[in-house]
Design an enzyme around this catalytic site. Structure first.
Site: not given
Ligand code: NAD
Ligand code: WQD
Length: 339
Positions: A10, A33, A124, A148, A152, A176, A178
């Site tokens: 991912g 995947l 998160s 979601y 977490k 994390y 953003n």
């Molecule tokens: P992503 O979707 O790119 O990566 C997640 C990966 O997990 C993917 O490759 C997916 O194929 C794999 N996956 C999902 N379910 C699975 C399963 N049951 N078995 C095996 N593989 C599985 O997302 P990301 O942005 O890389 O996020 C990674 C982690 O970080 C996640 O746990 C997400 O909740 C957390 N997180 C992401 C963000 C963000 O904004 N990207 C913010 C906070 C927390």
């Molecule tokens: C950022 C800002 C939107 C899209 C999310 C999840 C959080 C974490 C990180 C996983 C906001 C604005 C967005 C668009 C916009 N993920 N926006 N137009 O909401 O802070 O956090 O991702 O754990 O749990 O909730 O991030 O990138 O969606 O939005 O104006 O098309 O951009 O309103 O203010 P967010 P985001």
């Protein structure tokens, strides 16, 4: 250290593979995947300068996980594997709990069976819900506001309880904010399927011409320019924090502290768009729409605890985040699909 990286194909996992390899660790990726391409792991191996095996399996399959842990003689697990689309989680809560919480139960079982005692977990900022004040510190109450986020929170409780049960399990819960951007090579980046849920990939796709404009979710928020403020973190800073986390886990058993990962600085939607326009050298059309359900005006992290525990601080600024995200988008306009 030999590290099994769950969700390693991912966005965040693939960049962490590179940082691990560069730091001299031996990562192995495991991924089903469902939201990723195997090409990301191939490219991470190229950038990291070492072979990185990919095990295609589901984390809910504890037996497959145990086999992978034993076969690759893993000493630690980084658990990124989860579903992360907030809106979809509202429609499909069972799927989200099954995958994210059920997956984490299986991960803990398999680690116990295989005698692996170090875990880094992807949590998160979403666990804080609507915070009473910013910057948000880790002792702020948890109060997620969507399924979601509930998954977490549930995983955090599960890991805390597993650590408290008297064994030698040591874990870190990394919250994390953003994460955005891409590897500076332009080879690895964020490649969401379908319409992006998050701001930065949406902006990138507008810049490259895949979408006509960016919807701005509200310009009447109580912030200096009326748009929401968030704590954006470069994905390579996040990857390096995971390398530091492995070091911090050595020796410590029975605990699962939470650490915020962010920069401690907030940027508005308008600031992100302006910086991306500079990076791409082209205008990004926007249209102001209504507020998105569940958004809050301002969120940014107190990152003091991560600095203390990990000796880590984010080094890259918004300019680097936009420049690197743009390089990946420009060089891979259809993401990994074209090879
Ligand atoms: P992503 O979707 O790119 O990566 C997640 C990966 O997990 C993917 O490759 C997916 O194929 C794999 N996956 C999902 N379910 C699975 C399963 N049951 N078995 C095996 N593989 C599985 O997302 P990301 O942005 O890389 O996020 C990674 C982690 O970080 C996640 O746990 C997400 O909740 C957390 N997180 C992401 C963000 C963000 O904004 N990207 C913010 C906070 C927390
Ligand atoms: C950022 C800002 C939107 C899209 C999310 C999840 C959080 C974490 C990180 C996983 C906001 C604005 C967005 C668009 C916009 N993920 N926006 N137009 O909401 O802070 O956090 O991702 O754990 O749990 O909730 O991030 O990138 O969606 O939005 O104006 O098309 O951009 O309103 O203010 P967010 P985001």
């Amino acid at each position: 250290m030999r590290v099994l990286v769950l969700g390693g194909a991912g966005f965040l996992g693939s960049h962490t593979l590179v940082a691990l390899a560069e730091a001299g660790h031996a990562p192995v990726a495991l991924d089903n995947l469902v939201n990723a391409s195997a090409r990301a792991v191939e490219r991470a191996a190229g950038l990291g300068g070492r072979a990185i095996p990919l095990v295609v399996a589901d984390v809910r399959d504890a037996a497959a996980l145990e086999r992978a842990l034993r076969e690759h003689r893993a000493e630690a697990v980084i658990h990124f594997a989860a579903l992360k689309a907030v809106a979809r989680s509202v429609r499909e809560p069972l799927e989200y709990f099954d995958n994210n919480v059920g997956g984490t139960v299986a991960v803990l079982r398999a680690m116990q069976q295989a005698g692996v005692e170090r875990l880094v977990f992807s949590s998160s900022a979403t666990v804080y819900g609507v915070p009473a004040r910013v910057p948000i510190a880790e002792d702020a109450p948890r109060g997620a506001v969507n399924p979601y986020g509930h998954t977490k929170h549930a995983c955090e409780l599960l890991i805390e309880d597993a650590c408290a049960a008297g064994g030698r399990l040591a874990a870190l819960l990394l919250r994390y904010f953003n994460p955005v951007g891409a590897h500076p090579s332009g080879r690895l980046g964020e490649d969401p399927r379908g319409t992006p849920d998050n701001l930065m990939p949406f902006v990138s796709q507008v810049a490259v011409g895949r979408r006509p404009w960016l919807p701005v979710f509200g310009a009447d928020w109580p912030t200096p320019d009326g748009t929401c403020v968030r704590d954006y973190l470069h994905v390579m800073d996040l990857a390096e924090a995971h390398v530091a986390a492995l070091g911090a886990l050595e020796g410590g058993g029975g605990r699962a502290p939470a650490l915020n990962l962010g920069t401690g600085r907030g940027h508005s939607v308008r600031e992100v768009v302006a910086e991306f326009e500079r990076a791409a050298g082209r205008p990004i059309p926007t249209r102001v729409e209504g507020r998105r359900a569940g958004d809050v005006a301002v969120l940014y992290a107190d990152c003091g605890r991560a600095a203390q525990v990990l000796g880590w601080r984010a080094r890259r600024d918004l300019r680097a985040m936009c420049a690197d995200a743009w390089r990946f988008q420009r060089e891979n306009p259809s993401g990994y699909a074209a090879g």
